[in-house]
Write a protein that holds these residues in place. Sequence first.
Motif, PDB file in Angstrom:
ATOM      1  N   ALA A 299       0.835  -1.213   0.000  1.00  0.00           N
ATOM      2  CA  ALA A 299       0.000   0.000   0.000  1.00  0.00           C
ATOM      3  C   ALA A 299       0.866   1.258   0.000  1.00  0.00           C
ATOM      4  O   ALA A 299       0.603   2.212  -0.740  1.00  0.00           O
ATOM      5  CB  ALA A 299      -0.929  -0.003   1.211  1.00  0.00           C
ATOM      6  N   VAL A 300       1.897   1.266   0.845  1.00  0.00           N
ATOM      7  CA  VAL A 300       2.779   2.434   0.928  1.00  0.00           C
ATOM      8  C   VAL A 300       3.519   2.645  -0.395  1.00  0.00           C
ATOM      9  O   VAL A 300       3.619   3.773  -0.893  1.00  0.00           O
ATOM     10  CB  VAL A 300       3.773   2.284   2.102  1.00  0.00           C
ATOM     11  CG1 VAL A 300       4.819   3.401   2.070  1.00  0.00           C
ATOM     12  CG2 VAL A 300       3.024   2.296   3.434  1.00  0.00           C
ATOM     13  N   ASN A 301       4.022   1.565  -0.962  1.00  0.00           N
ATOM     14  CA  ASN A 301       4.736   1.672  -2.240  1.00  0.00           C
ATOM     15  C   ASN A 301       3.819   2.139  -3.371  1.00  0.00           C
ATOM     16  O   ASN A 301       4.216   2.935  -4.229  1.00  0.00           O
ATOM     17  CB  ASN A 301       5.389   0.334  -2.593  1.00  0.00           C
ATOM     18  CG  ASN A 301       6.611   0.058  -1.729  1.00  0.00           C
ATOM     19  OD1 ASN A 301       7.367   0.962  -1.410  1.00  0.00           O
ATOM     20  ND2 ASN A 301       6.790  -1.187  -1.318  1.00  0.00           N
ATOM     21  N   LYS A 302       2.568   1.666  -3.350  1.00  0.00           N
ATOM     22  CA  LYS A 302       1.591   2.097  -4.349  1.00  0.00           C
ATOM     23  C   LYS A 302       1.305   3.592  -4.193  1.00  0.00           C
ATOM     24  O   LYS A 302       1.255   4.345  -5.171  1.00  0.00           O
ATOM     25  CB  LYS A 302       0.293   1.282  -4.210  1.00  0.00           C
ATOM     26  CG  LYS A 302      -0.797   1.640  -5.209  1.00  0.00           C
ATOM     27  CD  LYS A 302      -0.396   1.275  -6.629  1.00  0.00           C
ATOM     28  CE  LYS A 302      -1.491   1.595  -7.626  1.00  0.00           C
ATOM     29  NZ  LYS A 302      -1.061   1.336  -9.018  1.00  0.00           N
TER      30      LYS A 302
ATOM     31  N   GLU B 175       7.536   2.403  10.176  1.00  0.00           N
ATOM     32  CA  GLU B 175       8.756   1.672   9.832  1.00  0.00           C
ATOM     33  C   GLU B 175       8.929   1.584   8.307  1.00  0.00           C
ATOM     34  O   GLU B 175      10.022   1.822   7.765  1.00  0.00           O
ATOM     35  CB  GLU B 175       8.657   0.248  10.416  1.00  0.00           C
ATOM     36  CG  GLU B 175       9.837  -0.650  10.136  1.00  0.00           C
ATOM     37  CD  GLU B 175       9.555  -2.088  10.538  1.00  0.00           C
ATOM     38  OE1 GLU B 175       9.823  -2.989   9.711  1.00  0.00           O
ATOM     39  OE2 GLU B 175       9.044  -2.328  11.645  1.00  0.00           O
ATOM     40  N   ILE B 176       7.830   1.279   7.596  1.00  0.00           N
ATOM     41  CA  ILE B 176       7.877   1.171   6.127  1.00  0.00           C
ATOM     42  C   ILE B 176       8.232   2.534   5.513  1.00  0.00           C
ATOM     43  O   ILE B 176       9.088   2.640   4.636  1.00  0.00           O
ATOM     44  CB  ILE B 176       6.533   0.655   5.565  1.00  0.00           C
ATOM     45  CG1 ILE B 176       6.264  -0.781   6.036  1.00  0.00           C
ATOM     46  CG2 ILE B 176       6.520   0.714   4.041  1.00  0.00           C
ATOM     47  CD1 ILE B 176       4.815  -1.231   5.866  1.00  0.00           C
ATOM     48  N   VAL B 177       7.549   3.583   6.003  1.00  0.00           N
ATOM     49  CA  VAL B 177       7.776   4.923   5.456  1.00  0.00           C
ATOM     50  C   VAL B 177       9.208   5.392   5.724  1.00  0.00           C
ATOM     51  O   VAL B 177       9.860   5.981   4.852  1.00  0.00           O
ATOM     52  CB  VAL B 177       6.756   5.932   6.065  1.00  0.00           C
ATOM     53  CG1 VAL B 177       7.127   7.376   5.709  1.00  0.00           C
ATOM     54  CG2 VAL B 177       5.348   5.612   5.576  1.00  0.00           C
ATOM     55  N   ASN B 178       9.715   5.095   6.908  1.00  0.00           N
ATOM     56  CA  ASN B 178      11.069   5.542   7.248  1.00  0.00           C
ATOM     57  C   ASN B 178      12.154   4.798   6.490  1.00  0.00           C
ATOM     58  O   ASN B 178      13.309   5.231   6.461  1.00  0.00           O
ATOM     59  CB  ASN B 178      11.297   5.440   8.770  1.00  0.00           C
ATOM     60  CG  ASN B 178      10.606   6.566   9.509  1.00  0.00           C
ATOM     61  OD1 ASN B 178      10.609   7.708   9.062  1.00  0.00           O
ATOM     62  ND2 ASN B 178       9.984   6.261  10.630  1.00  0.00           N
ATOM     63  N   LYS B 179      11.793   3.674   5.877  1.00  0.00           N
ATOM     64  CA  LYS B 179      12.743   2.928   5.057  1.00  0.00           C
ATOM     65  C   LYS B 179      12.709   3.347   3.586  1.00  0.00           C
ATOM     66  O   LYS B 179      13.538   2.908   2.792  1.00  0.00           O
ATOM     67  CB  LYS B 179      12.466   1.420   5.152  1.00  0.00           C
ATOM     68  CG  LYS B 179      12.933   0.782   6.469  1.00  0.00           C
ATOM     69  CD  LYS B 179      12.613  -0.699   6.478  1.00  0.00           C
ATOM     70  CE  LYS B 179      13.091  -1.359   7.768  1.00  0.00           C
ATOM     71  NZ  LYS B 179      12.655  -2.785   7.827  1.00  0.00           N
ATOM     72  N   LEU B 180      11.735   4.144   3.197  1.00  0.00           N
ATOM     73  CA  LEU B 180      11.596   4.543   1.794  1.00  0.00           C
ATOM     74  C   LEU B 180      12.815   5.344   1.336  1.00  0.00           C
ATOM     75  O   LEU B 180      13.321   6.176   2.096  1.00  0.00           O
ATOM     76  CB  LEU B 180      10.326   5.377   1.590  1.00  0.00           C
ATOM     77  CG  LEU B 180       8.999   4.642   1.714  1.00  0.00           C
ATOM     78  CD1 LEU B 180       7.844   5.623   1.599  1.00  0.00           C
ATOM     79  CD2 LEU B 180       8.853   3.578   0.633  1.00  0.00           C
TER      80      LEU B 180
END
Length: 458
Positions: free
Chosen positions: A415-418, A453-458
């Motif tokens: 979802a975050v990547n999309k 966590e996902i966003v901070n790894k982008l």
Amino acid sequence: MKKDFKEFKEFIYEKKVGVVGIGVSNIPLINFLVELGAKVTAFDKKEESELGEIIIDFKNKGVNLELGEGYLSRLTGFDVIFKTPSMRIDSEALVKAKQEGAYITSEMDEFVRYCKGKTYGITGSDGKTTTTTIVSKMLQQEGYKTWVGGNIGNPLFAQIEEIEESDKVVLELSSFQLMTMNVPIDVAICTNLAPNHLDMHKDMQEYIDSKKNIFLYQEFDDVLVVNRENDITYKFEKEAKGAIREFSSKRELENGAYYKDGILYLEGKEVCKKDDIIIKGMHNVENYLAAFIATKDDVSIESMKQVAETFTGVEHRCELVREIDGVKYYNDSIASSPTRTLAGLKAFNRKVILIAGGYDKHLDFDPLVCEGYPYIKEIILLGATKEKIKKAFKDFEINKGIKVNISEVDSLEEAVNKAKSLAIKGDIITLSPACASFDMFANFMIRGNKFKEIVNKL
């Protein structure tokens, strides 16, 4: 008059006590009951291997354990049973135990019954945690020793003997905690009510009735604070015994707290300007108004203003995670109902890319579609409800001719990547699910932390 805690100590001594649930609030409760001389048995559906080191501690203290599959079938032969908040009072095991003569209660019921400090109880469908936090911060700013508990903060029953009459106690109370509440709360606040938790409650009326317990047992000198603009809470006034106080974001109230022309007022006196409040959105204006009118006997306008202009908000509530390439990512994981997501969407002054979907609480998504579409640039759906939400948007498109772009994904990472691939400079991406987390995560906090966590790894 609050009861003397000595009564409880004498009552519980050497009683056979069952505690259902070995969770965050019940671990200190179990330890406290052991200290008071009760013969405690702790019940949990988890196996010993899942509960960790706490089990060794309990065994060393002589706590009996009933764990694993069918654990509730052994809830028999007790004088007192403390239920976990989410356990329905009409569950087969509790009905049977009550017929046997057991006294059924909960940690929160007994805390309110014996707490010496002035108690503020906050409930509602949306805004409970933020309002609870605002009230506590204003009382602290005024100089009171303030205790925060209920759904947030620390389990307080084990600390009850430390709480003085001059202290203030602020409790966030869910419908589950209130279902068995039959003791008075000094100042009861109901922020608003809309359909929620219909997976746990029989119907909307039962949900409303549970919320009413926050004020139904009040005395004449107690206070009920209601949202004048919420039809359900406004009707509570007819049943209240105590003093009624109202707040409104839409009309001037001579004796209440209200918003007008960019300014928040308390009984006609200016407290602060909307633009000076750090946490944005009209829902947070309402949270402040509720807190102002509730605490007016204990807190000065100066303290109210100071908190409004410095409080940066509670984690997982429209929380800015970071900005990447001109795109801002917000974590609004607390939004577990359509009305809560709507409030979050309206806080932004532009259309956003919305990540939504999750566990099905049997709520109607039509309000999110009908009121929310002007604030949504794209919606990315995941979880158990994605087809249900998609259908609501598609039906709206057929009936009204208004289309919202929809993407479907299978994980939060996807979802975050999309969302990132769809966003351009100046966009806002917000995780505001309109659903509970239980299909994919244990709670909204874990969901929010995973998003961060996902966003901070982008």
